[in-house]
Design an enzyme around this catalytic site. Structure first.
Site, mmCIF file in Angstrom:
data_model
loop_
_atom_site.group_PDB
_atom_site.id
_atom_site.type_symbol
_atom_site.label_atom_id
_atom_site.label_comp_id
_atom_site.label_asym_id
_atom_site.label_seq_id
_atom_site.Cartn_x
_atom_site.Cartn_y
_atom_site.Cartn_z
ATOM 1 N N ASN A 7 0.864 -1.187 0.000
ATOM 2 C CA ASN A 7 0.000 0.000 0.000
ATOM 3 C C ASN A 7 0.898 1.234 0.000
ATOM 4 O O ASN A 7 1.507 1.561 1.020
ATOM 5 C CB ASN A 7 -0.895 -0.035 1.245
ATOM 6 C CG ASN A 7 -1.847 1.144 1.307
ATOM 7 O OD1 ASN A 7 -1.801 2.043 0.461
ATOM 8 N ND2 ASN A 7 -2.697 1.153 2.318
ATOM 9 N N ARG A 91 -2.885 -2.005 -3.201
ATOM 10 C CA ARG A 91 -4.041 -1.129 -3.037
ATOM 11 C C ARG A 91 -3.865 0.007 -4.043
ATOM 12 O O ARG A 91 -2.842 0.692 -4.028
ATOM 13 C CB ARG A 91 -4.083 -0.559 -1.627
ATOM 14 C CG ARG A 91 -5.173 0.469 -1.470
ATOM 15 C CD ARG A 91 -5.184 1.061 -0.079
ATOM 16 N NE ARG A 91 -6.320 1.947 0.058
ATOM 17 C CZ ARG A 91 -6.243 3.278 0.061
ATOM 18 N NH1 ARG A 91 -5.075 3.875 -0.041
ATOM 19 N NH2 ARG A 91 -7.323 3.994 0.184
ATOM 20 N N HIS A 180 -12.649 3.781 0.656
ATOM 21 C CA HIS A 180 -12.668 2.731 1.688
ATOM 22 C C HIS A 180 -13.376 1.490 1.146
ATOM 23 O O HIS A 180 -13.907 0.686 1.906
ATOM 24 C CB HIS A 180 -13.421 3.158 2.965
ATOM 25 C CG HIS A 180 -12.783 4.254 3.748
ATOM 26 N ND1 HIS A 180 -13.527 5.217 4.388
ATOM 27 C CD2 HIS A 180 -11.492 4.529 4.026
ATOM 28 C CE1 HIS A 180 -12.715 6.054 5.018
ATOM 29 N NE2 HIS A 180 -11.474 5.656 4.807
ATOM 30 N N ARG A 241 -11.689 16.356 7.729
ATOM 31 C CA ARG A 241 -12.523 16.690 6.563
ATOM 32 C C ARG A 241 -13.917 17.101 6.992
ATOM 33 O O ARG A 241 -14.491 16.495 7.907
ATOM 34 C CB ARG A 241 -12.634 15.493 5.609
ATOM 35 C CG ARG A 241 -11.329 15.081 4.960
ATOM 36 C CD ARG A 241 -11.610 14.066 3.845
ATOM 37 N NE ARG A 241 -10.386 13.465 3.360
ATOM 38 C CZ ARG A 241 -10.053 12.175 3.537
ATOM 39 N NH1 ARG A 241 -10.877 11.360 4.171
ATOM 40 N NH2 ARG A 241 -8.926 11.723 3.049
ATOM 41 N N GLU A 385 -8.062 -4.597 5.494
ATOM 42 C CA GLU A 385 -7.949 -4.341 4.056
ATOM 43 C C GLU A 385 -6.838 -5.179 3.430
ATOM 44 O O GLU A 385 -6.972 -5.636 2.297
ATOM 45 C CB GLU A 385 -7.718 -2.846 3.816
ATOM 46 C CG GLU A 385 -8.983 -2.042 4.115
ATOM 47 C CD GLU A 385 -8.741 -0.558 4.281
ATOM 48 O OE1 GLU A 385 -8.889 0.167 3.312
ATOM 49 O OE2 GLU A 385 -8.405 -0.131 5.406
#
Ligand code: ADP
Length: 398
Positions: A7, A91, A180, A241, A385
């Site tokens: 990743n 990823r 996600h 955010r 993940e």
């Protein structure tokens, strides 16, 4: 069979080597400050001491080479040679409108990753560098791209199209993608198995609540809607955010403060969320909770607003699916913070959701946290993940 999961961020590279016979992690690690002074590799072989190498890493190719060296190191290594690695799963943030399933990397896949640089300006270039570095370090070995947008690509048009002139979708592929995705796919699948739900028809809402946060709705594992949009900025209130806001706010602040759109977007991405709402306390939810306990009103409001927004999305997604069988919490806050889980579920009495306080007193492991007579099963499902990427990689190269 061993799968290496990679990743890449713009200046970092995380990896895990997973033995797919029992899905155990053989080694994992992190390269930090790639391309910046002070780069270091932290390698953690299972059951052995941590191994730290401080060496310049001008680019991802050097970083991958250091990972290979660490994996094969006489003392700290876990494999004899790279022949033991069957494939590498990457990823990749954005596959645009082209890819909605994982795939073996070829020139066309690399072209699409490149074409999506403007949709994922921080991640896609790094993801491509990681792939090309692995191609150099292990020639001929299959590399698999697992897209973070794949899950959201299954949304119907009514969920993914913005109500803006259609030409922008046609010209620039402006739509909601959702992020996600690998986590939502993994957690919804695990929730169906763990909750003994109907694999074809189960209506599941996943709340991925970390520093970045998103909610998804899926039926039988297929995405119906998800809260992030063209970029990860849409949806929930996050660490830094803003999530959903009236776009006119951007114009208003730009005019008042003499800023341009790019500066404002940076503020909405990096200085807003609970960090901004709390007046700058922190983007870390533990700090926000601690400040609330000390009587900080803005921290309390930030936390309340975060929870309220999650509850609103759950309500909206229940309507989108005309019902919900299970709600699963995951990621940093979702897996560790029983108070937030409970506070969110307190909004859901009208759905017949009942939390069992004793069952909810749990962290980081699979659990049903709703009461026996709750009409909706509420669960904690830790996300993984890397394992999801490794499973997809194995399925493609087997
Ligand atoms: P990301 O991958 O988006 O960086 P994570 O899923 O690792 O995020 O989640 C990080 C967040 O989880 C942090 O804001 C952290 O404060 C929060 N978190 C971790 N443990 C707890 C806890 N016990 N209570 C509240 N928040 C927690």
């Amino acid at each position: 069979m061993k799968i290496l999961v990679v990743n890449c961020g713009s200046s970092s590279l995380k990896y895990q080597l997973i033995d797919m016979n029992d899905e155990s992690v053989i080694a994992k690690g992190l390269c930090e400050r790639i391309g910046i002074e002070g780069s270091k590799l932290t390698h953690q072989p299972a059951g052995k001491d941590k191994y730290v190498v401080e060496n310049p890493m001008p680019d991802h190719t050097v970083a991958i080479q250091m990972v290979m060296d660490a994996l094969q190191d006489k003392e700290h290594g876990v494999i004899e040679n790279t022949d033991e690695i069957a494939a590498i799963g990457h990823r990749v943030l954005h596959g645009g409108t082209v890819y909605s399933d994982s795939c073996i990397v070829n020139e066309d896949v690399k072209r699409v990753i490149r074409e999506c640089f403007d949709l994922g300006p921080l991640h896609n270039p790094a993801n491509l560098m990681g792939i090309e570095a692995c191609e150099k370090a292990m020639p001929g070995k299959p590399n698999v791209a697992v897209w973070d947008t794949a899950f959201g690509m299954k949304m119907p048009e009514k969920a993914y199209l913005y109500a803006i002139p259609h030409e922008y979708y046609e010209k620039y592929s402006i739509r909601r993608y959702g992020f996600h995705g690998t986590s939502h796919m993994f957690v919804s699948g695990e929730a169906i198995k763990f909750g003994n739900l109907d694999p074809e028809n189960a209506k599941v809402i996943v709340c991925h609540l970390g520093n970045g946060a998103s909610v998804s709705a899926s039926i039988g594992g297929k995405c119906v809607d998800t809260s992030m949009g063209l970029t990860p900025l849409e949806g929930l209130i996050m660490g830094t955010r803003s999530g959903d806001i009236d776009p006119a706010v951007v114009q208003f602040i730009c005019n008042k403060e003499g800023k341009d759109v790019n500066e404002l977007l940076n503020i909405l991405n990096k200085k807003s969320g609970v960090l901004g709402m709390s007046g700058g306390v922190s983007s870390d939810f533990r700090d926000i909770e601690a400040a609330k306990k000390e009587g900080n009103h803005l921290a309390e409001v930030a936390l309340d607003a975060f929870i309220y927004r999650v509850a609103k999305y759950i309500g909206a997604y229940t309507a989108a699916m005309n019902g919900v069988d299970a709600i699963a919490f995951t990621a940093g806050v979702g897996e560790n913070d029983k108070a937030s889980r409970k506070a969110i579920c307190e909004y859901l009495g009208y759905l017949g959701v009942k939390i069992d306080d004793e069952a909810n007193d749990v962290r980081g492991k699979k659990a049903v946290i709703s009461a026996e007579d709750s009409k909706v099963k509420v669960m904690l499902i830790p996300t993984n993940e890397e394992l999801a990427i490794a499973r997809d990689t194995l399925a493609l190269v087997k």
